[in-house]
Design a protein around this motif. Structure first.
Motif, PDB file in Angstrom:
ATOM      1  N   ASP A 251      29.691 -54.410 -23.936  1.00  0.00           N
ATOM      2  CA  ASP A 251      30.562 -53.727 -22.977  1.00  0.00           C
ATOM      3  C   ASP A 251      30.289 -52.224 -22.942  1.00  0.00           C
ATOM      4  O   ASP A 251      29.829 -51.661 -23.930  1.00  0.00           O
ATOM      5  CB  ASP A 251      32.022 -53.962 -23.400  1.00  0.00           C
ATOM      6  CG  ASP A 251      32.955 -53.999 -22.213  1.00  0.00           C
ATOM      7  OD1 ASP A 251      32.566 -53.583 -21.116  1.00  0.00           O
ATOM      8  OD2 ASP A 251      34.095 -54.463 -22.394  1.00  0.00           O
ATOM      9  N   ASP A 252      30.570 -51.596 -21.812  1.00  0.00           N
ATOM     10  CA  ASP A 252      30.491 -50.136 -21.664  1.00  0.00           C
ATOM     11  C   ASP A 252      29.100 -49.599 -21.962  1.00  0.00           C
ATOM     12  O   ASP A 252      28.954 -48.489 -22.477  1.00  0.00           O
ATOM     13  CB  ASP A 252      31.504 -49.427 -22.583  1.00  0.00           C
ATOM     14  CG  ASP A 252      32.926 -49.875 -22.321  1.00  0.00           C
ATOM     15  OD1 ASP A 252      33.193 -50.377 -21.213  1.00  0.00           O
ATOM     16  OD2 ASP A 252      33.773 -49.738 -23.221  1.00  0.00           O
TER      17      ASP A 252
ATOM     18  N   ASP B 236      28.469 -49.525 -17.743  1.00  0.00           N
ATOM     19  CA  ASP B 236      29.748 -48.834 -17.614  1.00  0.00           C
ATOM     20  C   ASP B 236      29.970 -48.315 -16.199  1.00  0.00           C
ATOM     21  O   ASP B 236      29.038 -47.877 -15.522  1.00  0.00           O
ATOM     22  CB  ASP B 236      29.827 -47.675 -18.601  1.00  0.00           C
ATOM     23  CG  ASP B 236      31.244 -47.167 -18.722  1.00  0.00           C
ATOM     24  OD1 ASP B 236      32.054 -47.850 -19.356  1.00  0.00           O
ATOM     25  OD2 ASP B 236      31.546 -46.098 -18.140  1.00  0.00           O
TER      26      ASP B 236
ATOM     27  N   GLU C  44      30.055 -52.951 -13.710  1.00  0.00           N
ATOM     28  CA  GLU C  44      31.509 -52.773 -13.726  1.00  0.00           C
ATOM     29  C   GLU C  44      31.935 -51.750 -12.691  1.00  0.00           C
ATOM     30  O   GLU C  44      31.147 -50.891 -12.315  1.00  0.00           O
ATOM     31  CB  GLU C  44      31.954 -52.174 -15.056  1.00  0.00           C
ATOM     32  CG  GLU C  44      31.909 -53.027 -16.250  1.00  0.00           C
ATOM     33  CD  GLU C  44      32.571 -52.303 -17.418  1.00  0.00           C
ATOM     34  OE1 GLU C  44      33.006 -53.021 -18.307  1.00  0.00           O
ATOM     35  OE2 GLU C  44      32.657 -51.068 -17.447  1.00  0.00           O
TER      36      GLU C  44
HETATM   37 CA    CA Z   1      33.697 -51.994 -19.787  1.00  0.00          CA
END
Ligand code: CA
Ligand code: C2E
Ligand code: CA
Ligand code: CA
Length: 275
Positions: free
Chosen positions: A179-180, A202, A236
């Motif tokens: 994630d990110d 991200d 995202e």
């Molecule tokens: Ca994220």
């Protein structure tokens, strides 16, 4: 000036006291939220940007506070981590996601895989592989239906135990998502040492896409790296048709963001799946 200093000091300690009191109160409330079932899971789709079809969905935690209303994770996850409540809370999230999938399956709906966010603190507090495997067994969910999203700070830990856990989760057939991605600094060299199936770029990079060479270069680079390790890329924070176009031009197919849908409560999600 001494007087001014002491006034400032008094204000400072008072502010600190107030802050400490707020932390204590919120932590107590959080504990009761767990007991009183005041936590909610919202779901946001990850979409194939070519045809708008649902690929999977991410579970996002909310706290239905009796006085303050619906609270986002930023308002309480840090406290949950400090107070170790993240362990029972994280287990609740996992089990609730599995229970929701069970319910959708029982209702005859086609169930997309679900992603659940896991705090790194949770790995320090208990055996995540055991908790995951118990949740899957108890609700009869196939491992490949579940993805765990872990933030990029996983690489800062340099922790052998964490790697062992991630490998165990991977061997169970549960997917792992990074994630990110792009927010940290030391990740590129380590990426290949971990069994990630998915990389999420991200949102700050997606928002830099329009006409900005740098944002595009980042997305391209992440895409190439993901390809090299056999992981899929998810963008995202897709908020506009412009974002979609720019991403498609860069070969990025899976998107998540307000352009497609805001996170929705499980009940609405069920209606959407049925319709
Ligand atoms: Ca994220
Ligand atoms: P995240 O995992 O990066 O989740 C994506 C966040 O971006 C979510 O915020 C989502 O609502 C928001 N978002 C999605 N699409 C868009 C968009 O197009 N524009 C904008 N501006 N925002 C978008 P949310 O729900 O407030 O969650 C914040 C963070 O809290 C998550 O970031 C995740 O790190 C953490 N979190 C959420 N649920 C859980 C959980 O169950 N456990 C743990 N440990 N952390 C969680
Ligand atoms: Ca996430
Ligand atoms: Ca895997």
């Amino acid at each position: 000036s001494q007087q001014r200093l002491s006034v400032t000091w008094t204000q400072y300690t008072r502010a600190l006291e107030q802050h400490t009191r707020a932390v204590v109160t919120t932590t107590r409330e959080l504990r009761s939220a767990l007991e009183c079932n005041d936590l909610r899971l919202y779901y946001q789709p990850k979409v194939d940007m070519n045809d708008g079809r649902l690929v999977s969905a991410e579970a996002l935690l909310r706290w239905q506070h009796p006085e303050r209303g619906l609270l986002p994770p930023a308002a309480f996850i840090p406290l949950a981590e400090q107070s170790q409540l993240i362990a029972p809370m994280g287990e609740w999230v996992l089990r609730q996601a599995c229970q929701d999938m069970r319910q959708w399956q029982d209702a005859g709906l086609t169930v997309a895989p679900i992603s659940v966010n896991i705090s790194l603190v949770q790995f320090q507090l208990g055996s995540v592989p055991d908790i995951v495997s118990r949740a899957l067994t108890d609700f009869g969910i196939a491992p490949h239906q579940l993805t765990l999203e872990i933030t990029e700070s996983v690489f800062e830990e340099h922790c052998e135990a964490l790697k062992v856990d991630l490998n165990a989760i991977n061997r169970m057939g549960v997917k792992l998502s990074l994630d990110d991605f792009g927010m940290g600094y030391s990740s590129l060299g380590h990426l290949n040492d971990y069994p990630f199936d998915e990389i999420k770029i991200d949102k700050s990079f997606i928002w830099q896409l329009s006409g900005r060479a740098y944002g595009q270069a980042i997305v391209k680079a992440v895409h190439a790296i993901a390809e090299a390790i056999g992981a899929q890329v998810v963008a995202e924070g897709v908020e506009s048709a412009e974002h979609v176009e720019a991403l498609q031009r860069l070969g990025c197919w899976i998107g998540q963001g307000f352009y497609y849908s805001r996170p929705m409560p499980a009940s609405q999600w069920q209606i959407q799946l049925a319709g």
